[in-house]
Design an enzyme around this catalytic site. Sequence first.
Site, PDB file in Angstrom:
ATOM      1  CD  GLU A 153      -3.023  -0.787   0.088  1.00  0.00           C
ATOM      2  OE1 GLU A 153      -3.519   0.351  -0.038  1.00  0.00           O
ATOM      3  OE2 GLU A 153      -3.299  -1.734  -0.672  1.00  0.00           O
ATOM      4  CB  SER A 181     -52.440 -29.972  36.213  1.00  0.00           C
ATOM      5  OG  SER A 181     -53.715 -30.462  35.837  1.00  0.00           O
TER       6      SER A 181
END
Length: 772
Positions: free
Chosen positions: A102, A485
């Site tokens: 770069e 229940s």
Amino acid sequence: MNLPGPHGAPHGRRVVIRVARQAGLIVLFVVAALLGTLSGVLFAYADDLPQISALDSYQPSTITRLFARDGQVIGEFAIERRVVIGYDDIAPVLRQAILASEDADFEQHFGLSVSRTIITAVRDVLYRQRAGASTITQQVARMLFLSDYVRGGVFERSFERKIKEAIVAVQLEKRYTKREIFTFYANHVTMGHGAYGVEAGAQLYFDRSARDLTVEEAAAIAAIVQTPARLSPFVNPDQALARRNNYVLPRMADEGFISREEAEEAAARPLVVRGQPAPDRSIAPYFAEEIRKALEQKYGADALYQAGLRVQTTLDGQLQEAANRAIDRGLRRIDKRRSGYRKPERNVVAEGQAVSRFTTARWAQPMGEGDVVPALVTAVPRPGAGTARIRIGPHDLELPATAFSWTRRTSAADLFRVGDLIEVEIRTVRGGAPETVALDQPPLLEGALVAIDNHSGEIRAMVGGFSFDRSKFNRATQARRQLGSTFKPIVYTTAIDRGFTPVSVFVDEPVSFEAGPNQPPYAPMNYDRTFAGPVTLRRALEQSRNIPAVKAMLEVGPPQVVDYAARFGLQGNFQPYLSLALGAAEATLVDATAAYSVFPNQGVRMMPYSVVTIADREGNILEQDRPQAHEAIRADTAFVMTNLLRGVIQRGTGAAAASLDWPLAGKTGTVDDYTDTWFIGFDPNITVGVWVGYDEKKPIGGSSNGETGATAALPIWIDFMRAYIDTRGDRKNPPEFDAPGNIAFVTLDSGITEAFINGTQPQTIDRAPASQ
């Protein structure tokens, strides 16, 4: 012959001097013009330049992470998936690879590279080659300060943008060191697939930290930087490899970072990608989503997705995995039993895809015995023949009739078409490849599971449905369903506190009660539509008899039961009707599970919670949650109820769990018409609740012979508890339910050792049938 005059030489010198003066004036004029132009440009843009000093407190957008108790990441939220690191956390070989590819002159230039700019300009004019001339410093200036010039995801090529970029680059060089500028770059550069910065890129592509990259991996990262969308190894591995080998590695050798031999050796190695193009799926998506919503509501979206919060949760990763498996396998088991086979939703041939070319991301992941994976039907025999052929990734397998016997079909032609994308469970594996499989299918049924620590209220596991991808609705926290229940222990707790004991007798017989003006009488019925006559409170609870529960509620008073429901943390507008005794009221699974944790925790209800601490990116604690205790019932009452609920597993509707050979207690629940099934149970340390049903209220199976809490929810609970005991329990020293000091134990003629609050135990025991 022409001879120079006596004044020839001086005259020539005067001409040269005059020309030199004129040239000097021209040069000065040009320099002045350039300086004036530059000053004008600087003046023109001076008021429009960003404040470079903002980088002094550089805090880029980072990932908010959720952690399980063992440090495992269970959730991530971010706009830009970034992990900020320091200069020394970047492997030297990665720094060298980036510089070589770069900006090789990075250490020498002042932010701009004049030579690169001239060369690039010449190429642009002569050859129409639009190559980048930006230094790393210019790229930092562009990424951090010039986002206004992005058009369609790309920086526009305008004179104004380039001038500002150059000016900002020079200012950056004046204010920050080369190490700081490079670190800004390394933390901000785009790496593709939502990852930003070299650390996130290293984890994405190679599943390791940027400090641990090898030469070839570092070169690959540097290669990707140019255009991640095009050079990602997940998207274009050939181009990524070519740029790594043909550009980055030779440039590293040219700059003397590595030798030619090292470059050639690195280039000879394959590009091996170990990460995933997308973040791993959370093991607890419903749990993570609950926390995400809470964080966004309290701290806002910007903090959630950009501030990098660190959230320590209460989740136990191993128990969560066990919960996932238990729900998945349990729902599939019920679906096969009740729904039959359904044709698959996809056929790739009908979609216009070639069977030989089709692939799916799941095939690239590891597979083991018990995994359910996609399979592609590649061949179907003539009608009447049994065996089809399928493909799982590169592996071709047979699917014999025995593999789909649960469909009650014997011919593969009756079930499949070439191109069908089906699901199969891997039964055996050989050499890392599936060997035998069985047909499976995603269930229509839904389910949920919650596990809560009894002593703290910390949620250890949460599953909110069969598939988070299919539905994000959390049935553990958002769905209010009738309790059936599972509400009976609340009724009997109220009765125990008012002088009833485990041996109190209720007559199980046909009854009816006035329901009010213009209403038919309320006539409850037992599940099996039979009547047992006189039964003890214990037997009534263990066998889940309905009429004794209604009678108990009538005797203690419905308003009292409603009050006790609130003490247990059950939220809702519960009405004091007798039908409440049979679970007509609704609650969420997490509330119902937390209510049951009162029994093993000596009557103390712990508020369930999911988050322990929330910290900012620097580790500063923003919020800390602690256990919140509320005394719900007396400790002696809680122990008596625990002892009664142990009987449900030892002799009652939950007897299938007795095979776990562990101190357990709990209660089944089934709602009228079999629309909802429950099991909530506990040991001394953890309480686990399971709910199974459809989102739409309809029977699971037939309306007269559907699934119950014992057949649908309990097996899932057992699967989870078996994994819990194996991973968190000590078989040699199992925990115990601690009895308070005022508990009296009496062994009845039936052989049951009963617990009584001291002073309530009978002085003489009437002989009763052993079933009682």
